[in-house]
Design a protein around this motif. Structure first.
Motif, short mmCIF file in Angstrom:
data_model
loop_
_atom_site.label_atom_id
_atom_site.label_comp_id
_atom_site.label_asym_id
_atom_site.label_seq_id
_atom_site.Cartn_x
_atom_site.Cartn_y
_atom_site.Cartn_z
N ALA A 290 18.84 -79.85 -13.84
CA ALA A 290 18.19 -78.81 -14.65
C ALA A 290 18.45 -79.38 -16.12
N PRO A 291 17.43 -78.80 -16.96
CA PRO A 291 17.47 -79.25 -18.26
C PRO A 291 19.07 -79.02 -18.89
N GLY A 292 19.57 -77.95 -18.65
CA GLY A 292 20.87 -77.51 -19.15
C GLY A 292 21.84 -78.50 -18.82
N ASP A 293 21.75 -79.02 -17.31
CA ASP A 293 22.61 -80.17 -17.07
C ASP A 293 22.39 -81.63 -17.50
N PHE A 294 21.19 -81.71 -17.80
CA PHE A 294 20.90 -82.85 -18.64
C PHE A 294 21.52 -83.17 -19.99
N LEU A 295 21.59 -81.69 -20.58
CA LEU A 295 22.19 -81.63 -21.93
C LEU A 295 23.66 -81.72 -21.89
N ARG A 296 24.03 -81.16 -20.86
CA ARG A 296 25.63 -81.40 -20.66
C ARG A 296 25.85 -82.71 -20.39
N MET A 297 25.45 -83.39 -19.43
CA MET A 297 25.82 -84.73 -19.09
C MET A 297 25.58 -85.69 -20.36
N VAL A 298 24.55 -85.52 -21.22
CA VAL A 298 24.54 -86.29 -22.40
C VAL A 298 25.59 -85.85 -23.42
N ARG A 299 25.79 -84.62 -23.63
CA ARG A 299 27.08 -84.32 -24.44
C ARG A 299 28.19 -84.60 -23.97
N ASP A 300 28.59 -84.51 -22.86
CA ASP A 300 29.86 -85.07 -22.31
C ASP A 300 29.94 -86.40 -22.42
N ARG A 301 29.02 -87.22 -22.42
CA ARG A 301 29.14 -88.77 -22.56
C ARG A 301 29.19 -89.00 -23.76
N ALA A 302 28.72 -88.26 -24.89
CA ALA A 302 28.80 -88.63 -26.40
C ALA A 302 30.40 -88.45 -26.80
N VAL A 303 30.87 -86.97 -26.20
CA VAL A 303 32.11 -86.93 -26.51
C VAL A 303 33.22 -88.04 -26.11
N ALA A 304 32.88 -88.48 -24.76
CA ALA A 304 33.76 -89.61 -24.15
C ALA A 304 33.67 -90.78 -25.03
N VAL A 305 32.54 -91.10 -25.69
CA VAL A 305 32.44 -92.30 -26.45
C VAL A 305 32.79 -92.17 -27.70
N LEU A 306 32.83 -90.92 -28.27
CA LEU A 306 33.05 -90.57 -29.73
C LEU A 306 34.88 -90.32 -30.05
N ALA A 307 35.14 -89.47 -28.88
CA ALA A 307 36.70 -88.97 -29.17
C ALA A 307 37.73 -90.20 -28.91
N ALA A 308 38.71 -90.21 -29.95
CA ALA A 308 39.74 -91.04 -29.87
C ALA A 308 40.65 -90.72 -28.86
N PRO A 309 41.42 -91.55 -28.30
CA PRO A 309 42.44 -91.22 -27.27
C PRO A 309 43.29 -90.34 -27.87
N GLY A 310 43.73 -89.46 -27.20
CA GLY A 310 44.87 -88.46 -27.72
C GLY A 310 44.25 -87.38 -28.64
N THR A 311 42.81 -87.25 -28.52
CA THR A 311 42.42 -86.23 -29.55
C THR A 311 42.77 -84.80 -29.22
N PRO A 312 43.12 -83.93 -30.16
CA PRO A 312 43.52 -82.52 -29.78
C PRO A 312 42.53 -81.89 -28.97
N THR A 313 42.76 -80.87 -28.07
CA THR A 313 41.85 -80.13 -27.45
C THR A 313 40.95 -79.31 -28.47
N SER A 314 41.46 -78.83 -29.41
CA SER A 314 40.54 -78.38 -30.62
C SER A 314 39.58 -79.08 -31.16
N ASP A 315 39.90 -80.18 -31.52
CA ASP A 315 39.29 -81.31 -32.20
C ASP A 315 38.01 -81.72 -31.06
N THR A 316 38.45 -82.06 -30.01
CA THR A 316 37.54 -82.25 -28.88
C THR A 316 36.29 -81.26 -28.91
N ALA A 317 36.72 -80.02 -28.69
CA ALA A 317 35.93 -78.98 -28.51
C ALA A 317 34.87 -78.92 -29.90
N LYS A 318 35.44 -79.08 -30.85
CA LYS A 318 34.63 -79.16 -32.11
C LYS A 318 33.31 -80.26 -32.16
#
Length: 202
Positions: free
Chosen positions: A135-163
């Motif tokens: 569904a459209p929301g699923d596509f958005l979450r897939m791309v968002r989660d992939r972007a987070v995986a690419v951009l987040a540095a190892p060991g990023t705090p949970t609060s920063d990952t949520a931001k």
């Protein structure tokens, strides 16, 4: 028969660009691809199977473009801006991608698979591309989660990952908004840079 399969999907995509799916004939798709109608049925089982495979290919093409956008720049804002720009461009240029990302299916398009309706085709499942699209929301979450995986540095705090996840989702939603109302000066990328100017400071 990978070459024939791709040629058939190309032919189906060209046909869909010029007329409603309901008027696209299998015999015409086969002729345009330079193969027999039997080859088409052997590959996809039915017109519905061809439609599902075409949708899957367009979805995969969109996601491959997302991957290129996310890895093509050094600056995080540039990566998200490129992803949003690609989302807007892909959706404006391809009716199937637009429908998949927005949920706005028109009578010109093939009907997406409904959940819980198993196929009776004898064609192998991986070639039928059975099952509903995300569904459209699923596509958005897939791309968002992939972007987070690419951009987040190892060991990023949970609060920063949520931001970061919020910033990624905001960029994607801006990209989708530009499908209906194209951005002005600077395009989608400028909108994203402006919206995220505080998120990546420092």
């Amino acid at each position: 028969m990978p070459a024939a399969r791709e040629s058939l999907l190309d032919a189906a995509g060209r046909a869909l660009a010029h007329r409603p799916w309901s008027t696209v004939r299998m015999v015409d798709v086969a002729a345009a691809a330079g193969v027999s109608r039997q080859t088409l049925y052997n590959e996809f089982g039915s017109k519905d199977g061809l439609a599902r495979a075409l949708m899957r290919r367009e979805a995969d093409g969109y996601l491959a473009g997302v991957e290129r956008a996310l890895t093509g720049h050094a600056d995080p804002r540039d990566r998200l801006a490129a992803t949003a720009e690609w989302t807007a461009t892909a959706a404006r240029g391809n009716a199937l991608v637009r429908a998949m990302l927005t949920g706005s299916w028109t009578e010109r398009l093939p009907e997406p698979a409904r959940p819980g309706v198993p196929s009776t085709s004898t064609v192998p499942a991986q070639r039928r591309a059975d099952g509903p699209l995300p569904a459209p929301g699923d596509f958005l979450r897939m791309v968002r989660d992939r972007a987070v995986a690419v951009l987040a540095a190892p060991g990023t705090p949970t609060s920063d990952t949520a931001k970061l996840a919020f910033a990624c989702e905001l960029a994607l939603r801006l990209g989708l908004s530009c499908v209906a109302a194209p951005a002005g000066d600077g395009g989608t990328a400028a909108l994203v840079h402006h919206a995220l100017h505080r998120d990546f400071e420092g």
